[in-house]
Enzyme design. Structure first.
Site, PDB file in Angstrom:
ATOM      1  N   HIS A  95     -28.163  21.407  44.023  1.00 54.42           N
ATOM      2  CA  HIS A  95     -27.621  21.549  42.667  1.00 54.42           C
ATOM      3  C   HIS A  95     -27.638  20.197  41.965  1.00 54.42           C
ATOM      4  CE1 HIS A  95     -24.840  22.424  39.394  1.00 54.42           C
ATOM      5  NE2 HIS A  95     -25.070  23.713  39.632  1.00 54.42           N
ATOM      6  N   GLU A 165     -32.358  25.555  36.921  1.00 52.05           N
ATOM      7  CA  GLU A 165     -31.230  25.169  36.079  1.00 52.05           C
ATOM      8  C   GLU A 165     -31.570  23.888  35.318  1.00 52.05           C
ATOM      9  OE1 GLU A 165     -27.092  26.672  37.572  1.00 52.05           O
ATOM     10  OE2 GLU A 165     -27.737  25.031  38.832  1.00 52.05           O
ATOM     11  N   SER A 210     -25.312  27.806  31.377  1.00 51.13           N
ATOM     12  CA  SER A 210     -24.531  28.408  30.287  1.00 51.13           C
ATOM     13  C   SER A 210     -24.789  29.905  30.129  1.00 51.13           C
ATOM     14  CB  SER A 210     -24.793  27.669  28.975  1.00 51.13           C
ATOM     15  OG  SER A 210     -24.382  26.312  29.069  1.00 51.13           O
TER      16      SER A 210
END
EC number: 5.3.1.1
Length: 246
Positions: A95, A165, A210
């Site tokens: 991440h 992402e 988001s």
């Protein structure tokens, strides 16, 4: 065709009591939902308590991180073997917050992926470019580097899920455009095909950044989007239920 995969990444949120209260509300309103797979990644301290509740559901227990050794003098770390013993099925690796705050590079991430797969865990491998990368037209170059280095000598595509992402869209309220998501996911799919051939179709590609109840339908309608990794909106059981039910 693999089921759509919708994963809640709670990050550093929720005490054990708060996590259990979430499940008390979330599980009944999503029970019996077909055609998709749901995952929840609580904090390490909540994994055992959450896992005991999820064992009676189809919801997958996920972890937010793992170390690349199974035991040893590594203060503060949690091993793949420990996670597996707690009933974890999926581990989020790479991440952007791990890369940014804990200086995880592609080599460390690759070692973590190897360690998790060796232990029989499945991996949600996160990749994505910064705003500066995109402004400098380096998005595809960055994605290729992260994929090639992160998946070096990883020969188990069936154990992989990729989460795209874009760093500039995480927690900012800014969502990548449909065209940006489409282009990036197609590029990722083609990279996987170069590595794994037809077996690349076993790898689901998720979008993260988001994601909300308001934009989930449009995101899931994009080609090569096979699920989402949800941050802030997954902390509210009603909001996350709306996303899951899109």
């Amino acid at each position: 065709m693999p089921k759509k995969f919708i994963v809640a990444n709670w990050k550093m949120h929720k005490t054990v009591r708060e996590a259990l209260a979430f499940l008390d509300e979330f599980i009944p309103i999503t029970k019996g939902l077909n055609g998709r797979e749901i995952g929840i990644a609580p904090t390490f301290i909540c994994i055992e308590s959450v896992g005991k509740v999820l064992i009676n559901t189809s919801i997958k227990l996920c972890a937010q991180n793992a170390f690349y050794e199974n035991k040893g003098a590594y203060t503060g770390e949690v091993s793949p073997a420990m996670l597996k013993d707690c009933g974890v099925e999926y581990v989020i690796i790479g991440h952007s917050e791990r890369r940014k705050y804990f200086y995880e590079n592609d080599d460390i991430i690759n070692k973590k992926i190897h360690a998790c797969i060796k232990e029989g865990l499945k991996v949600i491998f996160c990749i994505g470019e910064t705003f500066e990368d995109r402004q400098n037209n380096k998005t595809m170059e960055i994605l290729k580097t992260q994929i090639r280095n992160g998946l070096l000598e990883i020969n188990s595509p069936e154990a992989l899920t990729i989460a795209y992402e874009p760093v500039w869209a995480i927690g900012t309220g800014v969502v990548a455009t449909e065209e940006q998501i489409k282009q990036s996911h197609l590029f990722i799919r083609n990279q996987l095909k170069e590595i794994y051939g037809e077996r690349a179709n076993e790898v689901r590609i998720l979008y993260g950044g988001s994601v909300t109840p308001e934009n989930i339908k449009s995101i899931m309608a994009i080609d090569n989007v096979e699920g989402v990794l949800v941050g802030g909106a997954s902390l509210d059981p009603l909001k996350f239920a709306k996303i899951v039910k899109y």
